[in-house]
Design an enzyme around this catalytic site. Structure first.
Site, PDB file in Angstrom:
ATOM      1  N   LEU A 134       0.680  -1.426  -0.062  1.00 38.19           N
ATOM      2  CA  LEU A 134      -0.205  -0.262   0.272  1.00 38.19           C
ATOM      3  C   LEU A 134       0.771   1.322  -0.356  1.00 38.19           C
ATOM      4  O   LEU A 134       1.810   1.657   1.001  1.00 38.19           O
ATOM      5  CB  LEU A 134      -1.421  -0.180   1.175  1.00 38.19           C
ATOM      6  N   ARG A 160       1.103  14.065   6.874  1.00 35.87           N
ATOM      7  CA  ARG A 160       1.967  15.091   8.003  1.00 35.87           C
ATOM      8  C   ARG A 160       3.331  14.519   7.592  1.00 35.87           C
ATOM      9  O   ARG A 160       3.787  15.072   8.530  1.00 35.87           O
ATOM     10  CB  ARG A 160       1.601  13.112   9.048  1.00 35.87           C
ATOM     11  N   GLY A 193      -9.328   4.844   1.585  1.00 34.97           N
ATOM     12  CA  GLY A 193      -8.598   3.853   2.913  1.00 34.97           C
ATOM     13  C   GLY A 193      -7.348   3.147   2.042  1.00 34.97           C
ATOM     14  O   GLY A 193      -7.565   2.867   0.954  1.00 34.97           O
ATOM     15  N   ASN A 219      -1.056  -2.662  15.457  1.00 31.53           N
ATOM     16  CA  ASN A 219      -1.739  -3.339  14.868  1.00 31.53           C
ATOM     17  C   ASN A 219      -0.474  -2.628  13.924  1.00 31.53           C
ATOM     18  O   ASN A 219      -0.370  -1.588  13.335  1.00 31.53           O
ATOM     19  CB  ASN A 219      -3.348  -3.175  14.135  1.00 31.53           C
ATOM     20  N   LYS A 267      38.368  17.630 -12.657  1.00 31.85           N
ATOM     21  CA  LYS A 267      37.347  17.496 -13.049  1.00 31.85           C
ATOM     22  C   LYS A 267      38.053  16.602 -14.780  1.00 31.85           C
ATOM     23  O   LYS A 267      38.399  16.901 -15.195  1.00 31.85           O
ATOM     24  CB  LYS A 267      36.979  18.612 -13.583  1.00 31.85           C
ATOM     25  N   TYR A 311      38.543  26.485 -20.457  1.00 30.55           N
ATOM     26  CA  TYR A 311      37.310  27.118 -21.020  1.00 30.55           C
ATOM     27  C   TYR A 311      37.852  28.625 -21.414  1.00 30.55           C
ATOM     28  O   TYR A 311      38.024  29.450 -20.721  1.00 30.55           O
ATOM     29  CB  TYR A 311      36.893  26.671 -19.650  1.00 30.55           C
ATOM     30  N   ALA A 358      58.706  26.941 -13.644  1.00 28.92           N
ATOM     31  CA  ALA A 358      57.479  27.707 -12.843  1.00 28.92           C
ATOM     32  C   ALA A 358      57.466  29.449 -13.561  1.00 28.92           C
ATOM     33  O   ALA A 358      57.836  29.544 -13.709  1.00 28.92           O
ATOM     34  CB  ALA A 358      58.129  28.011 -11.466  1.00 28.92           C
TER      35      ALA A 358
HETATM   36  C1  UD1 Z   1      -2.351   2.482   9.343  1.00 26.86           C
HETATM   37  C2  UD1 Z   1      -3.127   1.402  10.092  1.00 26.86           C
HETATM   38  C3  UD1 Z   1      -3.424   1.223  11.418  1.00 26.86           C
HETATM   39  C4  UD1 Z   1      -2.231   0.867  11.589  1.00 26.86           C
HETATM   40  C5  UD1 Z   1      -0.791   1.637  10.860  1.00 26.86           C
HETATM   41  C6  UD1 Z   1       0.679   0.645  10.786  1.00 26.86           C
HETATM   42  C7  UD1 Z   1      -4.805   1.571   8.727  1.00 26.86           C
HETATM   43  C8  UD1 Z   1      -6.925   2.084   8.871  1.00 26.86           C
HETATM   44  N1  UD1 Z   1      -4.518   1.942   9.693  1.00 26.86           N
HETATM   45  O1  UD1 Z   1      -1.890   3.688   9.898  1.00 26.86           O
HETATM   46  O2  UD1 Z   1      -3.981   0.009  12.047  1.00 26.86           O
HETATM   47  O3  UD1 Z   1      -1.476   0.274  13.339  1.00 26.86           O
HETATM   48  O4  UD1 Z   1      -1.141   1.982   9.538  1.00 26.86           O
HETATM   49  O5  UD1 Z   1       1.783   1.846  10.236  1.00 26.86           O
HETATM   50  O6  UD1 Z   1      -5.099   0.568   7.754  1.00 26.86           O
HETATM   51  N2  UD1 Z   1      -2.945   4.060   1.728  1.00 26.86           N
HETATM   52  C9  UD1 Z   1      -2.891   3.881   0.636  1.00 26.86           C
HETATM   53  N3  UD1 Z   1      -4.550   4.423   0.638  1.00 26.86           N
HETATM   54  C10 UD1 Z   1      -4.831   5.080   1.072  1.00 26.86           C
HETATM   55  C11 UD1 Z   1      -4.584   4.764   2.262  1.00 26.86           C
HETATM   56  C12 UD1 Z   1      -3.501   4.410   2.976  1.00 26.86           C
HETATM   57  O7  UD1 Z   1      -2.577   3.527  -0.701  1.00 26.86           O
HETATM   58  O8  UD1 Z   1      -6.057   5.593   0.335  1.00 26.86           O
HETATM   59  C13 UD1 Z   1      -0.977   3.368   2.323  1.00 26.86           C
HETATM   60  C14 UD1 Z   1      -0.402   4.647   3.139  1.00 26.86           C
HETATM   61  O9  UD1 Z   1      -0.118   5.316   1.953  1.00 26.86           O
HETATM   62  C15 UD1 Z   1       0.432   3.868   3.408  1.00 26.86           C
HETATM   63  C16 UD1 Z   1      -0.521   3.081   4.350  1.00 26.86           C
HETATM   64  O10 UD1 Z   1      -1.634   3.125   2.692  1.00 26.86           O
HETATM   65  O11 UD1 Z   1       1.694   3.453   2.884  1.00 26.86           O
HETATM   66  C17 UD1 Z   1      -1.067   3.012   5.148  1.00 26.86           C
HETATM   67  O12 UD1 Z   1      -1.915   4.911   5.430  1.00 26.86           O
HETATM   68  P1  UD1 Z   1      -1.331   5.228   6.770  1.00 26.86           P
HETATM   69  O13 UD1 Z   1      -2.586   6.327   6.477  1.00 26.86           O
HETATM   70  O14 UD1 Z   1       0.077   5.415   6.833  1.00 26.86           O
HETATM   71  O15 UD1 Z   1      -2.508   4.215   8.016  1.00 26.86           O
HETATM   72  P2  UD1 Z   1      -1.581   4.235   9.023  1.00 26.86           P
HETATM   73  O16 UD1 Z   1      -2.951   5.390  10.348  1.00 26.86           O
HETATM   74  O17 UD1 Z   1      -0.483   4.916   9.971  1.00 26.86           O
HETATM   75 CA    CA Z   2       1.251   4.448   8.628  1.00 26.25          CA
END
Ligand code: UD1
Ligand code: CA
Length: 477
Positions: free
Chosen positions: A9, A16, A79, A171, A353, A389, A425
């Site tokens: 993902l 942030r 999400g 998690n 260089k 140059y 020189a």
């Molecule tokens: C997520 C988990 C949380 C866990 C944490 C661990 C969920 C809802 N929460 O939270 O339980 O403790 O990771 O690090 O899964 N991403 C997408 N598409 C989206 C949203 C996110 O690809 O629509 C990807 C982000 O780019 C990232 C990863 O998923 O690489 C996690 O997303 P992030 O928003 O960082 O989740 P956390 O709030 O850290």
């Molecule tokens: Ca994260």
């Protein structure tokens, strides 16, 4: 691994991070963050690896164009659950288990994921989550268990009550799923939460409600599963990776005097009995042979350094080759396409260089060599400059073997100096010099006897008369 596919993902912007650059491209120990997860995925030899991307997708694809990965696009970031759904069609012909990794968890090790997969397979559960216990669980999803210690659901920080926030079991965002179970349950999840998102974590609650047992594997090293959401966490991860790299080299026979201030990229290679002093940055595809000493304060990028080489303090070395037993610095700058032979000596305040210096050549002080070819055992005197140059084009200076160049010489390129010649020189070379000849261009020196003394006497008379200051202002004194 047969029967295993991986989904990474990585579609989020990483709000942030407060950055214009998508989070997974932020450099970590010299490599973009996502490269660590891609390397981990590769090491597990899955049938398929799919990375779900969205923000700056073109840039991400371009950065990793030589990786063996399929890209799934998540146009809108709704999400983590929604993100996983985007990989579904790419897995139509796959049956087995899906491992979900996160692009922002770069410290995760292969051993830990292997443990997760092994446990998942042996228990025969539909879902296995990787958890860990943290003293400060802030920001993570909390893993809620029932009275029997069985996992019931995951609650995100933003949805958690004060009591749930006290839960230290979190998690990690790393899971193993039975593929059919995963996609069937994902079609049931709803964005009924504080962030209005489709949470992948809700799949856990669905499994529990169906009476399925959820298997949890605890990661022993909590550093390893650290998710990077802010630049503060990025710097913590950087420290962990740097330490891993330095530990590896020290165990392989490299002396690192102060690992805390030694920054070696993951892509670097170093031979045994090399000693690295504090405050060095060794970057990119740099290769350093055995028995070298790298004194303090240098940055070395994409360089190929032989054996028994000394890099004295404060050098910048970029895309250069350095032969065995050479000595560079202090305060030298080797710019791209510099090639130094064996036993070459480059000293204080020398810039080179796009030049070749053959074995045994020396340029010890205050010199600029650009677009030049310097033969064996040539001595380049202090303050020598290649004038390469003319404001429009660059020209070559070629200096044959065994040439002696005195101090303060300018080569107005293009020029060729034949083998064994001597350049006196202070000479400005504008024409080619035949082999074994002397080249000298100087105006004849005059010494006027007593002139200085007389000048001083006149000066003191003028000062008495109040004129000295005015004259000095004219630059006479
Ligand atoms: C997520 C988990 C949380 C866990 C944490 C661990 C969920 C809802 N929460 O939270 O339980 O403790 O990771 O690090 O899964 N991403 C997408 N598409 C989206 C949203 C996110 O690809 O629509 C990807 C982000 O780019 C990232 C990863 O998923 O690489 C996690 O997303 P992030 O928003 O960082 O989740 P956390 O709030 O850290
Ligand atoms: Ca994260």
């Amino acid at each position: 691994m047969k029967g295993i596919s991986i989904i990474i993902l990585a579609a989020g912007l990483g709000t942030r991070m407060k950055s214009n650059l998508v989070k997974i491209l932020h450099p970590l120990a010299g490599m973009p963050m996502l490269s660590y997860t891609l390397a981990l995925a590769k090491s597990l030899r899955p049938e398929k690896t799919i990375a779900v991307i969205g923000h700056q997708a073109d840039k991400v694809k371009e950065t990793f164009s030589d990786y063996d990965v399929d890209w799934a696009i998540q146009k809108e970031q709704k999400g983590t659950g929604h993100a996983v759904m985007q990989a579904r069609s790419l897995l139509n012909n796959f049956n087995g288990n899906v491992i979900v990794l996160s692009g922002d968890t770069p410290l995760l090790r292969k051993e830990t994921v292997s443990k997760l997969i092994k446990s998942h397979k042996s228990k025969g559960n539909r879902v296995t989550i990787l958890t860990t216990e943290l003293n400060n669980p802030y920001g993570y999803g909390r893993v809620i268990t029932n009275a029997n210690g069985k996992v019931e659901r995951i609650v995100e920080e933003k949805d958690a009550s004060d009591t749930i926030k006290k839960t230290r079991l979190i998690n990690t965002g790393i899971y193993a799923f039975d593929k059919d179970f995963l996609f069937n349950s994902l079609s049931e999840i709803k964005p009924n939460n504080a962030q209005g998102e489709y949470y992948l974590t809700d799949v856990i609650g669905i499994a529990a409600k169906r009476g399925l047992e959820i298997n949890a594997v605890k990661a022993q090293d909590s550093d390893e599963v650290m998710g990077i959401n802010t630049r503060l966490e990025l710097s913590k991860a950087e420290k962990v990776i740097r330490k891993r790299i330095n530990d590896r080299w020290m165990l392989n026979g490299v002396t690192i005097i102060d690992p805390e201030t030694t920054f070696v990229d993951d892509t670097v290679e170093i031979g045994r009995d090399t000693i690295i002093y504090p405050n060095n940055f060794i970057c990119g595809k740099t290769r350093i042979g055995g028995g070298c000493t790298i004194y303090s304060n240098s940055r070395i990028i994409d360089a190929k350094i032989g054996s028994d080489v000394k890099i004295k303090d404060s050098c910048l070395i970029e895309e250069s080759k350095i032969g065995d037993r050479a000595s560079i610095g202090p305060f030298a700058h080797l710019r791209p396409h510099t090639e130094l032979g064996r036993d070459v000596k480059i000293g204080n305040f020398v810039e080179i260089k796009k030049s070749v210096l053959k074995d045994g050549a020396k340029a010890n002080h205050l010199t600029y060599l650009g677009d030049s070819h310097v033969g064996r055992n040539v001595n380049i005197g202090a303050g020598t400059i290649t004038c390469n140059y003319d404001g429009f084009k660059k020209y070559k200076t070629e200096i044959g073997d065994n040439v002696f160049v005195g101090s303060d010489v300018q080569f107005i390129a293009p020029v060729k100096i034949g083998k064994g010649a001597i350049v006196a020189a202070g000479t400005t070379i504008t024409e080619d010099v035949p082999a074994d000849s002397l080249a000298i261009s100087r105006t004849k020196q005059i010494s006027k006897k007593g002139w200085a003394k007389k000048r001083r006497r006149q000066g003191s008379i003028k000062r008495v008369m109040g004129q000295g200051a005015k004259d000095r202002g004219k630059g006479v004194g």
